[in-house]
Design a protein around this motif. Structure first.
Motif, PDB file in Angstrom:
ATOM      1  N   GLU A  89       0.823  -1.213   0.000  1.00  0.00           N
ATOM      2  CA  GLU A  89       0.000   0.000   0.000  1.00  0.00           C
ATOM      3  C   GLU A  89       0.859   1.266   0.000  1.00  0.00           C
ATOM      4  O   GLU A  89       0.531   2.245  -0.666  1.00  0.00           O
ATOM      5  CB  GLU A  89      -0.954  -0.007   1.193  1.00  0.00           C
ATOM      6  CG  GLU A  89      -1.943   1.134   1.217  1.00  0.00           C
ATOM      7  CD  GLU A  89      -2.876   1.191   0.006  1.00  0.00           C
ATOM      8  OE1 GLU A  89      -3.445   2.281  -0.245  1.00  0.00           O
ATOM      9  OE2 GLU A  89      -3.051   0.186  -0.705  1.00  0.00           O
ATOM     10  N   LYS A  90       1.955   1.254   0.728  1.00  0.00           N
ATOM     11  CA  LYS A  90       2.828   2.433   0.768  1.00  0.00           C
ATOM     12  C   LYS A  90       3.399   2.730  -0.619  1.00  0.00           C
ATOM     13  O   LYS A  90       3.416   3.889  -1.051  1.00  0.00           O
ATOM     14  CB  LYS A  90       3.943   2.245   1.784  1.00  0.00           C
ATOM     15  CG  LYS A  90       4.848   3.464   1.914  1.00  0.00           C
ATOM     16  CD  LYS A  90       5.656   3.428   3.178  1.00  0.00           C
ATOM     17  CE  LYS A  90       6.618   4.570   3.316  1.00  0.00           C
ATOM     18  NZ  LYS A  90       6.097   5.896   3.234  1.00  0.00           N
ATOM     19  N   GLN A  91       3.850   1.704  -1.327  1.00  0.00           N
ATOM     20  CA  GLN A  91       4.344   1.918  -2.684  1.00  0.00           C
ATOM     21  C   GLN A  91       3.240   2.446  -3.590  1.00  0.00           C
ATOM     22  O   GLN A  91       3.483   3.337  -4.420  1.00  0.00           O
ATOM     23  CB  GLN A  91       4.926   0.625  -3.273  1.00  0.00           C
ATOM     24  CG  GLN A  91       6.272   0.245  -2.712  1.00  0.00           C
ATOM     25  CD  GLN A  91       6.861  -0.968  -3.402  1.00  0.00           C
ATOM     26  OE1 GLN A  91       6.203  -1.640  -4.217  1.00  0.00           O
ATOM     27  NE2 GLN A  91       8.102  -1.277  -3.083  1.00  0.00           N
ATOM     28  N   ARG A  92       2.026   1.916  -3.448  1.00  0.00           N
ATOM     29  CA  ARG A  92       0.911   2.410  -4.265  1.00  0.00           C
ATOM     30  C   ARG A  92       0.683   3.889  -4.006  1.00  0.00           C
ATOM     31  O   ARG A  92       0.534   4.686  -4.937  1.00  0.00           O
ATOM     32  CB  ARG A  92      -0.368   1.621  -3.988  1.00  0.00           C
ATOM     33  CG  ARG A  92      -1.525   2.038  -4.942  1.00  0.00           C
ATOM     34  CD  ARG A  92      -2.871   1.521  -4.487  1.00  0.00           C
ATOM     35  NE  ARG A  92      -3.305   2.130  -3.241  1.00  0.00           N
ATOM     36  CZ  ARG A  92      -3.789   3.381  -3.127  1.00  0.00           C
ATOM     37  NH1 ARG A  92      -3.895   4.166  -4.172  1.00  0.00           N
ATOM     38  NH2 ARG A  92      -4.161   3.845  -1.945  1.00  0.00           N
ATOM     39  N   GLU A  93       0.653   4.272  -2.742  1.00  0.00           N
ATOM     40  CA  GLU A  93       0.418   5.674  -2.383  1.00  0.00           C
ATOM     41  C   GLU A  93       1.506   6.592  -2.942  1.00  0.00           C
ATOM     42  O   GLU A  93       1.215   7.668  -3.472  1.00  0.00           O
ATOM     43  CB  GLU A  93       0.326   5.827  -0.861  1.00  0.00           C
ATOM     44  CG  GLU A  93      -0.932   5.210  -0.282  1.00  0.00           C
ATOM     45  CD  GLU A  93      -0.918   5.151   1.245  1.00  0.00           C
ATOM     46  OE1 GLU A  93       0.067   5.617   1.876  1.00  0.00           O
ATOM     47  OE2 GLU A  93      -1.892   4.622   1.816  1.00  0.00           O
ATOM     48  N   ILE A  94       2.751   6.152  -2.831  1.00  0.00           N
ATOM     49  CA  ILE A  94       3.869   6.944  -3.356  1.00  0.00           C
ATOM     50  C   ILE A  94       3.744   7.089  -4.871  1.00  0.00           C
ATOM     51  O   ILE A  94       3.900   8.185  -5.423  1.00  0.00           O
ATOM     52  CB  ILE A  94       5.207   6.303  -2.960  1.00  0.00           C
ATOM     53  CG1 ILE A  94       5.446   6.474  -1.456  1.00  0.00           C
ATOM     54  CG2 ILE A  94       6.364   6.893  -3.767  1.00  0.00           C
ATOM     55  CD1 ILE A  94       6.577   5.620  -0.899  1.00  0.00           C
ATOM     56  N   ALA A  95       3.467   5.993  -5.562  1.00  0.00           N
ATOM     57  CA  ALA A  95       3.344   6.039  -7.017  1.00  0.00           C
ATOM     58  C   ALA A  95       2.167   6.907  -7.454  1.00  0.00           C
ATOM     59  O   ALA A  95       2.293   7.707  -8.393  1.00  0.00           O
ATOM     60  CB  ALA A  95       3.209   4.620  -7.572  1.00  0.00           C
ATOM     61  N   GLU A  96       1.024   6.763  -6.793  1.00  0.00           N
ATOM     62  CA  GLU A  96      -0.152   7.577  -7.144  1.00  0.00           C
ATOM     63  C   GLU A  96       0.118   9.061  -6.904  1.00  0.00           C
ATOM     64  O   GLU A  96      -0.249   9.899  -7.735  1.00  0.00           O
ATOM     65  CB  GLU A  96      -1.375   7.124  -6.340  1.00  0.00           C
ATOM     66  CG  GLU A  96      -1.898   5.742  -6.692  1.00  0.00           C
ATOM     67  CD  GLU A  96      -2.651   5.658  -8.007  1.00  0.00           C
ATOM     68  OE1 GLU A  96      -2.825   6.682  -8.694  1.00  0.00           O
ATOM     69  OE2 GLU A  96      -3.072   4.536  -8.355  1.00  0.00           O
ATOM     70  N   ALA A  97       0.762   9.393  -5.788  1.00  0.00           N
ATOM     71  CA  ALA A  97       1.076  10.797  -5.498  1.00  0.00           C
ATOM     72  C   ALA A  97       2.051  11.354  -6.539  1.00  0.00           C
ATOM     73  O   ALA A  97       1.900  12.489  -6.997  1.00  0.00           O
ATOM     74  CB  ALA A  97       1.649  10.928  -4.090  1.00  0.00           C
TER      75      ALA A  97
END
Length: 161
Positions: A89-97
Motif C-alpha cells: 500500500e505504501k508503494q501504491r500511495e507513493i506512485a499515485e502521489a
C-alpha cells in the motif's frame, strides 16, 4: 529500463522480465506475440535507505513517455505499455502521489496514462536479455537515438537524471 537504475547507488539488482500476464514462465517470443497479457518489465531490488522508492518512481518517469498508451517509441503493442507495479500500500500511495504531481506539473500536454497496478508474478527474461545495454552497447545506443527516446528524455528532463 535497466541502465538508468543499474547506475544508481543503493540499487542491488535490476532484472529484465515479464509480469502481469496469464502464461507461467513465458518466453520473449510468447510475450511479443501479444497473447500472454504480459508487460516487459524490470524487477528492481534496492536499499531504501540509500535509494528510496520515491526516487525509483521519479527516475522511472524520466525514462518513458507517460502519455503513450500504445507502447514506447519504436516498441508498439501491449507488452511495451508502461506501468508501475507496486508491492504494498505504501508503494501504491507513493506512485499515485507521484503520478498526480507529474500530471499537475504541466510538463506534458497530454494526460499521463501509465497505470499503477498491483505487482503480479514476475518471470525473468532469457539470459540474452539481461543487461542488454552492456552486452550490445552499440545497438543499445543506436536504438536509444534512432527511436527518439534519447531526444524525448533530453527535451522533457534535460540533464536531470
Amino acid at each position: 529500463m535497466v541502465k538508468p537504475f543499474d547506475e544508481q547507488p543503493g540499487i542491488e539488482s535490476v532484472i529484465s522480465g515479464y509480469t502481469g500476464g496469464t502464461t507461467e514462465n513465458p518466453t520473449y517470443k510468447e510475450v511479443c506475440s501479444e497473447t500472454t497479457g504480459h508487460f516487459e518489465a524490470v524487477q528492481i531490488t534496492f536499499d531504501p535507505k540509500v535509494f528510496p522508492y520515491e526516487d525509483i518512481v521519479e527516475l522511472f518517469w524520466q525514462q518513458i513517455d507517460p502519455t503513450d498508451a500504445g507502447g514506447q517509441f519504436y516498441d508498439r503493442g501491449s507488452s511495451y505499455q508502461t506501468a508501475i507495479f507496486y508491492h504494498d500500500e505504501k508503494q501504491r500511495e507513493i506512485a499515485e502521489a507521484s503520478k498526480a504531481e507529474l500530471s499537475a506539473s504541466g510538463k506534458f500536454s497530454k494526460p499521463i496514462v501509465t497505470p499503477i497496478i498491483p505487482a503480479a508474478p514476475f518471470y525473468p527474461a532469457e539470459t540474452y536479455h539481461q543487461h542488454y545495454y552492456k552486452k550490445q552497447p552499440e545497438h543499445y545506443e543506436r536504438y536509444s537515438t534512432g527511436s527518439g527516446r534519447k531526444a524525448f528524455i533530453q527535451n522533457y528532463w534535460g540533464d536531470k537524471k
